[in-house]
Design an enzyme around this catalytic site. Sequence first.
Site, PDB file in Angstrom:
ATOM      1  CB  CYS A  20       5.094   2.595 -11.780  1.00  0.00           C
ATOM      2  SG  CYS A  20       6.111   2.694 -10.465  1.00  0.00           S
ATOM      3  CB  ALA A  68      -0.895   0.095   1.097  1.00  0.00           C
ATOM      4  CG  ASP A 115       5.257  -6.951  12.406  1.00  0.00           C
ATOM      5  OD1 ASP A 115       4.614  -8.066  12.075  1.00  0.00           O
ATOM      6  OD2 ASP A 115       5.168  -6.239  13.543  1.00  0.00           O
ATOM      7  N   GLY A 151      -0.436   5.051   0.275  1.00  0.00           N
ATOM      8  CA  GLY A 151      -1.749   4.596  -0.136  1.00  0.00           C
ATOM      9  C   GLY A 151      -2.732   5.377  -1.116  1.00  0.00           C
TER      10      GLY A 151
END
Length: 404
Positions: free
Chosen positions: A354, A233, A283, A236
């Site tokens: 991207c 994310a 984590d 965000g």
Amino acid sequence: MRLHRNLVFAVIDTLNNVFNEGKYADKEISKALKRDKRWGSRDRSFIAETVYDIVRWKRLYAEIAEVKEPFSRPNLFRLFAVWATLKGIQLPDWKQLEDTPTRRIKGRFDELSKTRKFKESIPDWMDELGVKELGEQKWTREIAALNQMAPVVLRANSLKATTKKLRDSLFTESIEAHSLKKYPSAIELDERANVFSTEIFKEGFFEVQDASSQLVAPFLQVEPGMRVVDTCAGAGGKTLHLAALMENKGQIIALDIYGNKLKELKRRAKRAGAHNIETREIDSTKVIKKLHNSADRVLIDAPCSGLGVLSRNPDAKWKLQPEFLDRIRNTQQEILSDYSKILKKGGKIVYATCSILPSENQGQVKSFLASEEGQGFSLEDEKIVLSHESGYDGFYMARLIKNT
């Protein structure tokens, strides 16, 4: 155009930090713009655009100026002199700029512009890779497009505003923008402006998000009430778009390995009025295992080379190394294998980057579908967005469905 000493010196100092200290251009420019409160918008634009220009064309300008890294301060002034000369700006009679061979600069520019790696100012390895992956013609067009300054595109936050309401609100603040036909939530600024200082930004009417990036969340085909997991994310941008598309109904679990990015996401979600987002830091492996077979939709906005967004991050041309590409392809494959397990039967997953490189995109999807973890998945649709065709960032997205 008259050059002002304090502005030019700010440019030189910033370039020193970017080229010699390895700092990021966008962060260094932000710092530089805070140096003098008396600078108006034109002064600030001069600093930002000049730094980005010289970073973007570093190889070409260095070749013309006959300087090599690490750049000394006189070297940086030589780069600046090349930039100013090619822009048709008359150089002032300053000690730092004396003996600039104006005529030779233009001649060298014409000569070097016949070779793509100089003309488009890219490292040899990147030029070779682009040709290998996209072919000579497509790569030539694409790298030329990625060297253009990126337009400023906003996404209207449909939880608070329509594109019309956003456009009208910006107009009252003397910022003009136009809608984009193929992008229902997008508007593009007619001229660059500091939209972050507007009241409507503070009220959460919009996010700054490139038009190509705005294609990803709708491609996931989310619906209100679903359980959606955004696995990478970050801060965000796409998570907030998903929340708007889901009309704040259902649940979005936003995951990332960086807790500080998720803190930023929480702050942005509050401003946007997005209440259906829960953040979880990855984590340990337990975080993913707990989510196995539980989501209707999964978004993997994978870490990548970022070659599709060079127009907004020109310093990536110099920071990116071939070894990183090998590492990131392995990471992409691991992420696809691990995070696809979050999806339940009948659910859909979107893998997006991207990047413009098939080896990070179609190649990764193909490898996943041929792997053990990819059994039971099938490719439903994919989009290849190239900058020279769209006018926006280069992107890739593939939607897979879990059949068994």
